[in-house]
Design a protein around this motif. Structure first.
Motif, PDB file in Angstrom:
ATOM      1  N   GLY A 242      26.819 -11.229   4.438  1.00 54.80           N
ATOM      2  CA  GLY A 242      25.960 -12.170   5.132  1.00 54.80           C
ATOM      3  C   GLY A 242      24.839 -12.661   4.240  1.00 54.80           C
ATOM      4  N   GLU A 243      23.832 -13.280   4.878  1.00 57.79           N
ATOM      5  CA  GLU A 243      22.647 -13.760   4.182  1.00 57.79           C
ATOM      6  C   GLU A 243      21.447 -12.955   4.675  1.00 57.79           C
ATOM      7  N   VAL A 244      20.466 -12.773   3.800  1.00 61.52           N
ATOM      8  CA  VAL A 244      19.304 -11.984   4.185  1.00 61.52           C
ATOM      9  C   VAL A 244      18.107 -12.380   3.340  1.00 61.52           C
ATOM     10  N   GLY A 249      10.946 -11.172   0.303  1.00 63.52           N
ATOM     11  CA  GLY A 249      10.954 -12.549   0.772  1.00 63.52           C
ATOM     12  C   GLY A 249      11.932 -13.459   0.053  1.00 63.52           C
ATOM     13  N   VAL A 250      12.883 -12.900  -0.722  1.00 66.79           N
ATOM     14  CA  VAL A 250      13.856 -13.697  -1.466  1.00 66.79           C
ATOM     15  C   VAL A 250      15.167 -13.740  -0.681  1.00 66.79           C
ATOM     16  N   LYS A 272      20.501 -16.690  -3.289  1.00 65.62           N
ATOM     17  CA  LYS A 272      21.041 -17.900  -2.684  1.00 65.62           C
ATOM     18  C   LYS A 272      20.662 -19.132  -3.512  1.00 65.62           C
ATOM     19  N   GLN A 273      19.497 -19.090  -4.119  1.00 63.01           N
ATOM     20  CA  GLN A 273      19.028 -20.211  -4.921  1.00 63.01           C
ATOM     21  C   GLN A 273      19.971 -20.491  -6.087  1.00 63.01           C
ATOM     22  N   TYR A 274      20.538 -19.413  -6.679  1.00 60.27           N
ATOM     23  CA  TYR A 274      21.448 -19.606  -7.805  1.00 60.27           C
ATOM     24  C   TYR A 274      22.703 -20.353  -7.361  1.00 60.27           C
TER      25      TYR A 274
END
Length: 532
Positions: A242-244, A249-250, A272-274
């Motif tokens: 999943g996403e977290v 805070g990243v 996620k930014q990458y």
């Protein structure tokens, strides 16, 4: 003043229209491609991280079992041998020289005093151990693995212990092995020293209480990260992806698994930014690769425009309307003219736009469809619900969840698990009406949207699907069951969120009542139930 040539004006018009059309199509394809590629990369990254965490979990499980077997074998040795302290010291030294699982091993008598330790440390031999882990080992007199704690040496350690009994069954103390978490240890040797990854990915290990016991930043070892939602799922015994947003805070795309023997959790994650940056670079590269072909086409069009007159005027008029309001290029009508160049130009442009339209449709389909099951995805489902709500349309929602699906994955593997999901989706599609929508809500959970039906009709459809799945062998070779929850809109429901909450409550009640049944949520906050 010499008037401008008509050929130049036609060339300008054709070039402008073609440029505009190609650019619009390129922008549409780039946007749809970006969304589809980003979704695909998110899913792929999460899946790869989950696979990596599963592999590390199996490796860690092997290490832990080896540790426990080592201290158990040593405890059995001391059960048989009534040795002096020096002989005990020699045995521990021998164990340390032949086994590199622990940073140190120790023998503690039943009063809690340290009889022997390897590597040898005469200053602490004879001292009475007061740590909670030592007291717990003495009190419980059974094999234990502690949470991280500070030892008398001020090291942050984990203690693996096994009780020692004599041949008469009397308790004599315990033997223990320790892992120095902030120093080189067997976990670091097996899991590897992590270097700085170019994409920012890394993995870490937490114990059953949410304490970091392995992390690329040694300063964070021992820190409690239970505030992390993924760690909370691990502590609850879960695994997945999943996403977290982590405790710093990243935002990360994560895969996580648990170690069955200890309840530890392993989390592999990628920023996620990458992934977003990678997607942008890919779309930019595609656009740059397309640019030379665009220039070539425009140059060809400009050159041919000098050779054409009336045929090109007609083609320019058609090309001026190549884009419709929704951004998709229209089909170019057939042009039969005596001018060979005009016909050839038509053929080239028509073929190019046909390919672009086809690719746009493919990307649009991929963006609206779950790649595994072929069902409508969550984003498209939300769009349909928003439209129906705006139209004040009545409909029912069926939420479906496979019973004990985790056991299928654990027993047969995720490939067979995927086949079970596809099997379920095929049955849903075979039973639905033409106007109904089947959606993959997430994991093993599905949703059906049924417009203009009563709860009774929705219930009958749900029961057909449930009994069909119950009565057929799935890809595992065995039978699997399904729990279903039904809610209707509007039925005094003011929001889509509340509608899904009602359906989810009904599904939960079906699970709570024993699974393999359909539950209908009613306005009176009661649940209408049918048993399997």
């Amino acid at each position: 003043m010499k008037p401008s040539k008509k050929g130049f004006k036609i060339s300008f018009i054709i070039s402008s229209v073609v440029l505009f059309s190609v650019l619009m199509t390129l922008l549409i394809n780039s946007f749809v491609g970006y969304q589809a590629e980003k979704t695909s990369l998110y899913s792929t990254t999460q899946e790869l991280n989950r696979i990596r965490s599963d592999e590390l979990s199996r490796t860690t499980q092997t290490i832990i079992l080896s540790m426990k077997q080592t201290v158990m074998a040593s405890a059995q040795y001391f059960t048989k041998e009534h040795s002096s302290d020096e002989a005990a010291q020699e045995q521990l030294d021998f164990l340390m020289s032949t086994d590199n699982l622990f940073n140190s091993v120790a023998l503690v008598d039943k009063s809690g005093s340290l009889r022997a330790i390897s590597p040898r440390n005469s200053e602490i031999i004879g001292q009475k151990l007061t740590s909670q882990a030592s007291r717990q080992a003495l009190e419980l007199q059974k094999p234990l693995m502690s949470e991280p704690y500070r030892a008398v040496t001020n090291r942050l350690i984990i203690l693996v212990s096994h009780p020692v009994f004599d041949t008469n069954g009397s308790y004599n103390g315990f033997i223990s092995g320790t892992i120095y978490l902030q120093e080189p240890n067997s976990l670091k040797k097996i899991l590897g020293e992590q270097s700085a990854a170019t994409n920012g990915s890394y993995y870490y290990v937490v114990d059953a209480a949410g304490n970091l016991i392995y992390h690329p930043d040694p300063e964070r070892i021992g820190e409690n990260v239970l505030a992390n939602p993924i760690v909370q799922k691990i502590v609850a015994g879960g695994g997945g992806q999943g996403e977290v947003n982590n405790t710093k805070g990243v935002s990360y795309l994560v895969g996580y698994s648990t170690v069955p023997e200890t309840g530890w959790g392993i989390v592999a994650q990628t920023p996620k930014q990458y992934v977003d940056q990678s997607t942008k670079r890919l779309i930019t590269s595609m656009a740059l690769y397309s640019l030379p072909f665009l220039i070539i086409v425009l140059a060809l069009v400009l050159w041919l425009s000098h050779k054409l007159s009336q045929p090109l005027s007609r083609l320019a008029f058609i090309a001026s309307g190549l884009n419709s309001a929704d951004g998709r290029s229209k089909e170019i009508p057939q042009i039969d003219h005596w001018n060979y160049e005009a016909n050839e130009l038509y053929t080239a442009i028509a073929k190019a736009f046909h390919i672009m339209n086809k690719r746009t449709e493919e990307l649009s389909f991929e963006a609206q469809t779950d790649p595994l099951t072929g069902l409508t995805n969550r984003r498209t489902m939300d769009a349909i619900l928003g439209l129906w709500q705006a139209q004040s349309r009545s409909f029912c929602v069926i939420m479906l969840d496979l019973d004990h699906f985790k056991l299928v994955n654990d027993t047969y593997g995720h490939q067979v698990g995927d086949q079970v999901l596809q099997f379920t989706a095929d049955i849903m599609l075979s039973e639905k009406r033409e106007q109904d929508y089947c959606c993959r809500y997430g994991g093993e959970e599905f949703t059906m949207l049924l417009p203009d039906v009563t709860e009774e009709q929705a219930y009958l459809l749900a029961e057909r699907i449930r009994t069909c799945i119950e009565g057929m062998d799935c890809p595992t070779g065995k039978r699997i069951t399904l729990s279903l929850g039904i809610a209707s809109y509007p039925n005094e429901v003011l929001s889509i969120q509340r509608l899904f909450k009602n359906a989810d409550d009904a599904l939960y009640q079906a699970k709570h009542n024993g699974r393999n049944q359909t539950v209908v949520y009613t306005n009176a906050s009661e649940l209408t139930i049918t048993s399997s």
